[in-house]
Design a protein around this motif. Structure first.
Motif, PDB file in Angstrom:
ATOM      1  N   UNK A   1     -11.503 -12.029  -7.880  1.00 28.87           N
ATOM      2  CA  UNK A   1     -11.220 -13.408  -7.887  1.00 28.87           C
ATOM      3  C   UNK A   1     -10.637 -14.079  -8.895  1.00 28.87           C
ATOM      4  N   UNK A   2      -9.971 -13.548  -9.397  1.00 31.20           N
ATOM      5  CA  UNK A   2      -9.407 -13.228 -10.597  1.00 31.20           C
ATOM      6  C   UNK A   2      -7.793 -13.499 -10.068  1.00 31.20           C
ATOM      7  N   UNK A   3      -7.622 -12.447  -9.297  1.00 35.49           N
ATOM      8  CA  UNK A   3      -6.763 -12.315  -8.331  1.00 35.49           C
ATOM      9  C   UNK A   3      -6.372 -13.576  -6.893  1.00 35.49           C
ATOM     10  N   UNK A   4      -7.960 -13.520  -6.283  1.00 36.88           N
ATOM     11  CA  UNK A   4      -7.570 -14.795  -5.234  1.00 36.88           C
ATOM     12  C   UNK A   4      -7.407 -15.858  -6.157  1.00 36.88           C
TER      13      UNK A   4
ATOM     14  N   UNK B   1       1.477  -1.120   0.589  1.00 34.76           N
ATOM     15  CA  UNK B   1       0.093  -0.291   0.298  1.00 34.76           C
ATOM     16  C   UNK B   1       0.572   1.403   0.383  1.00 34.76           C
ATOM     17  N   UNK B   2       2.073   1.697   0.583  1.00 30.49           N
ATOM     18  CA  UNK B   2       2.933   2.301   0.479  1.00 30.49           C
ATOM     19  C   UNK B   2       3.534   2.610  -0.192  1.00 30.49           C
ATOM     20  N   UNK B   3       3.313   1.525  -1.255  1.00 28.88           N
ATOM     21  CA  UNK B   3       3.193   1.937  -2.827  1.00 28.88           C
ATOM     22  C   UNK B   3       3.145   2.504  -4.190  1.00 28.88           C
ATOM     23  N   UNK B   4       1.635   2.494  -4.033  1.00 27.60           N
ATOM     24  CA  UNK B   4       0.149   2.208  -4.393  1.00 27.60           C
ATOM     25  C   UNK B   4       0.342   3.805  -4.114  1.00 27.60           C
ATOM     26  N   UNK B   5       0.632   4.485  -2.417  1.00 25.95           N
ATOM     27  CA  UNK B   5       0.370   5.772  -2.584  1.00 25.95           C
ATOM     28  C   UNK B   5       1.413   6.529  -2.585  1.00 25.95           C
ATOM     29  N   UNK B   6       2.880   6.757  -1.881  1.00 25.23           N
ATOM     30  CA  UNK B   6       3.652   7.542  -2.062  1.00 25.23           C
ATOM     31  C   UNK B   6       4.415   7.512  -3.453  1.00 25.23           C
ATOM     32  N   UNK B   7       4.092   6.605  -4.779  1.00 27.69           N
ATOM     33  CA  UNK B   7       5.399   5.911  -5.656  1.00 27.69           C
ATOM     34  C   UNK B   7       6.011   5.204  -5.052  1.00 27.69           C
ATOM     35  N   UNK B   8       7.319   4.376  -6.090  1.00 26.32           N
ATOM     36  CA  UNK B   8       7.270   3.034  -5.787  1.00 26.32           C
ATOM     37  C   UNK B   8       8.828   3.865  -5.960  1.00 26.32           C
TER      38      UNK B   8
ATOM     39  N   UNK C   1      -3.776  -0.166  -7.445  1.00 28.62           N
ATOM     40  CA  UNK C   1      -3.728  -1.386  -6.508  1.00 28.62           C
ATOM     41  C   UNK C   1      -2.960  -2.637  -6.796  1.00 28.62           C
ATOM     42  N   UNK C   2      -1.451  -2.494  -8.103  1.00 23.18           N
ATOM     43  CA  UNK C   2      -0.971  -3.457  -8.171  1.00 23.18           C
ATOM     44  C   UNK C   2       0.399  -3.705  -7.111  1.00 23.18           C
ATOM     45  N   UNK C   3       0.321  -2.096  -5.825  1.00 21.84           N
ATOM     46  CA  UNK C   3       1.798  -2.613  -5.377  1.00 21.84           C
ATOM     47  C   UNK C   3       1.107  -3.239  -4.050  1.00 21.84           C
ATOM     48  N   UNK C   4      -0.088  -3.354  -3.659  1.00 23.39           N
ATOM     49  CA  UNK C   4      -1.124  -3.853  -2.816  1.00 23.39           C
ATOM     50  C   UNK C   4      -0.938  -5.334  -2.737  1.00 23.39           C
TER      51      UNK C   4
ATOM     52  N   UNK D   1      -3.842   0.777   5.082  1.00 24.40           N
ATOM     53  CA  UNK D   1      -3.693  -0.642   4.698  1.00 24.40           C
ATOM     54  C   UNK D   1      -4.247  -1.258   4.662  1.00 24.40           C
ATOM     55  N   UNK D   2      -4.901  -1.475   5.526  1.00 20.92           N
ATOM     56  CA  UNK D   2      -5.985  -2.510   5.243  1.00 20.92           C
ATOM     57  C   UNK D   2      -6.930  -2.266   4.672  1.00 20.92           C
ATOM     58  N   UNK D   3      -7.253  -1.325   4.456  1.00 25.54           N
ATOM     59  CA  UNK D   3      -8.495  -1.015   3.641  1.00 25.54           C
ATOM     60  C   UNK D   3      -8.384  -1.522   1.921  1.00 25.54           C
ATOM     61  N   UNK D   4      -6.581  -1.267   1.764  1.00 19.44           N
ATOM     62  CA  UNK D   4      -5.603  -1.482   0.363  1.00 19.44           C
ATOM     63  C   UNK D   4      -6.356  -3.353   0.183  1.00 19.44           C
ATOM     64  N   UNK D   5      -6.646  -3.680   1.559  1.00 15.90           N
ATOM     65  CA  UNK D   5      -5.574  -5.765   1.591  1.00 15.90           C
ATOM     66  C   UNK D   5      -7.640  -6.028   0.993  1.00 15.90           C
ATOM     67  N   UNK D   6      -8.272  -5.462   1.578  1.00  9.97           N
ATOM     68  CA  UNK D   6      -9.729  -5.364   1.809  1.00  9.97           C
ATOM     69  C   UNK D   6     -10.513  -5.463   0.371  1.00  9.97           C
ATOM     70  N   UNK D   7      -9.438  -4.403  -0.473  1.00 11.66           N
ATOM     71  CA  UNK D   7     -10.231  -4.028  -1.949  1.00 11.66           C
ATOM     72  C   UNK D   7      -9.886  -5.045  -2.732  1.00 11.66           C
ATOM     73  N   UNK D   8      -8.905  -6.037  -3.059  1.00 12.23           N
ATOM     74  CA  UNK D   8      -8.444  -7.227  -3.043  1.00 12.23           C
ATOM     75  C   UNK D   8     -10.011  -7.851  -2.971  1.00 12.23           C
ATOM     76  N   UNK D   9     -10.085  -8.812  -2.265  1.00 14.58           N
ATOM     77  CA  UNK D   9     -11.127  -9.418  -2.035  1.00 14.58           C
ATOM     78  C   UNK D   9     -12.131  -9.451  -2.975  1.00 14.58           C
TER      79      UNK D   9
END
Length: 400
Positions: A212-215, A66-73, A338-341, A201-209
């Motif tokens: 289904x393709x990712x999971x 999530x830090x990568x997604x928010x603050x830049x790579x 959201x690729x970083x998360x 941070x938690x929100x970034x991972x909840x957004x992945x749920x």
């Protein structure tokens, strides 16, 4: 400078960046005995320095995504690698094993950025059709590190003390920082505006749920990667204890088997000119399961010698070399911002499952190659089941 030259530099630096983790694990393994004597502890206590490192990698990947997604790579890369450099020098000058355990934890927190950022950068820098090929090329660089790292560590021990291993890791990372500053394009440093909140941070991972393709691909890939972790943890027990290979022979055996991943990842570059990633996985994952079953059956009934064991392990890990770039590419396909998360979650899942496999192997090892083989069967079978049975409806062909 030409576009091709820039492309080559990006691939090279991302490959080197990805190798930080394997180098941090493998380079100091030959020094365990020397370090235990210097720090006045047992080799079992030295093992806790590995445990703290693995825990730090898992935690670091989950936070860094999530830090990568928010603050830049590049911004997060700078901070993570600086933490790694400081922790490397702290490890080098530890006076007790407890100090080393703490420094190794923070070294992993910083170094884990190298396991998260490359996938996310590839996702937004290269076109979709190019990504599996780029991942294959990057794996060539990454794959060399676990083969060369133990030999480099042993070489350093013949001319100096164990401390220099960690000093060298810090110096290498300083060089990587310079290359990131010089070679990575600034466009990857764009990030959303607004304050960063811890709960994001938690929100970034909840957004992945909901993805289904990712999971499907991430969980299948993580469990399948257990074949590699099982080999790494089981190889010393199998070849040194069961087959009574000496240390030099073991080094060659480890290198030969591990080279299967490198060779296959480069073969994947050629295969993708003719087949899609889905087609590759549909053939390779069942083949890997068949090879693992063969290894388990032959081991169970004592019908396997060291040469056949090496060959089957080589082929099983070669399959993994074909699986990795394709399953990562397909898992990250739905994402952009959201690729970083997503990349962090994949890495954490793989490391967590690998730790479980290594623990189970240690608890159940029966003194023969069968334990390692049957765990590989379970990993390969589970990966196939998740991808082709549970996730069948999400396994859609790529539309050309």
């Amino acid at each position: 400078m030409s576009k091709q030259a820039n492309r080559t530099k990006i691939i090279l630096i991302l490959g080197i960046l990805s190798a930080i983790g394997p180098l941090s694990i493998d380079m100091y393994l030959p020094a365990f005995k020397n370090m235990a004597a210097a720090l006045h502890c047992s080799q079992e206590q030295m093992g806790y320095t590995l445990s703290s490192f693995f825990f730090g990698i898992c935690l670091g990947q989950l936070v860094n995504g999530p830090l990568l997604d928010h603050f830049g790579r590049k911004n997060v890369l700078y901070i993570g690698l600086i933490i790694y450099v400081i922790s490397s020098f702290g490890s080098a000058f530890s006076f007790t094993v407890e100090q080393l355990i703490v420094w190794r934890f923070f070294q992993a927190i910083g170094g884990s950025i190298g396991m998260v950022a490359p996938n996310a950068i590839i996702r937004e820098t290269f076109k979709e059709a190019e990504r599996p090929k780029i991942l294959s090329l990057m794996m060539l660089i990454l794959g060399v590190s676990p083969i060369l790292a133990p030999s480099l560590g042993s070489l350093l021990l013949t001319i100096t003390d164990w401390n220099i291993i960690f000093v060298l890791l810090g110096i290498i990372t300083l060089l990587i920082l310079f290359l990131i500053k010089s070679w990575l394009p600034e466009k990857i440093n764009k990030h959303p505006k607004g304050p960063f909140k811890v709960k994001s941070i938690l929100t970034s991972y909840v957004a992945l749920l909901p993805e289904k393709q990712f999971l499907t691909f991430a969980i299948s890939g993580a469990i399948g990667s257990g074949c590699i972790f099982t080999f790494v943890s089981g190889a010393p027990l199998t070849f040194l204890n069961f087959y009574h290979a000496d240390e030099k022979q073991f080094g060659w055996i480890f290198a030969m088997v591990a080279s299967g991943i490198i060779g296959a990842s480069q073969f994947n570059h050629w295969v993708l000119k003719r087949f899609s990633s889905q087609q590759v996985l549909s053939f390779i994952l069942p083949l890997q399961l068949l090879l693992a079953i063969t290894l388990a059956v032959l081991s169970k009934f004592g019908l396997i010698n060291i040469q056949i064991n090496i060959l089957l392990l080589f082929l099983i890990l070669a399959c993994q070399g074909l699986v990795f770039p394709n399953i990562i590419s397909l898992a990250l396909q739905p994402f952009h911002e959201g690729a970083g998360a997503a990349s962090a979650m994949m890495g954490a899942l793989q490391m967590a499952w690998g730790s479980i496999c290594a623990t189970i192997l240690g608890l159940l090892f029966d003194g023969t190659p069968f334990t390692m083989a049957i765990i590989m069967v379970f990993c390969a079978l589970s990966a196939n089941f998740i991808l082709f049975v549970i996730g069948k409806k999400y396994f859609q062909p790529v539309q050309e």
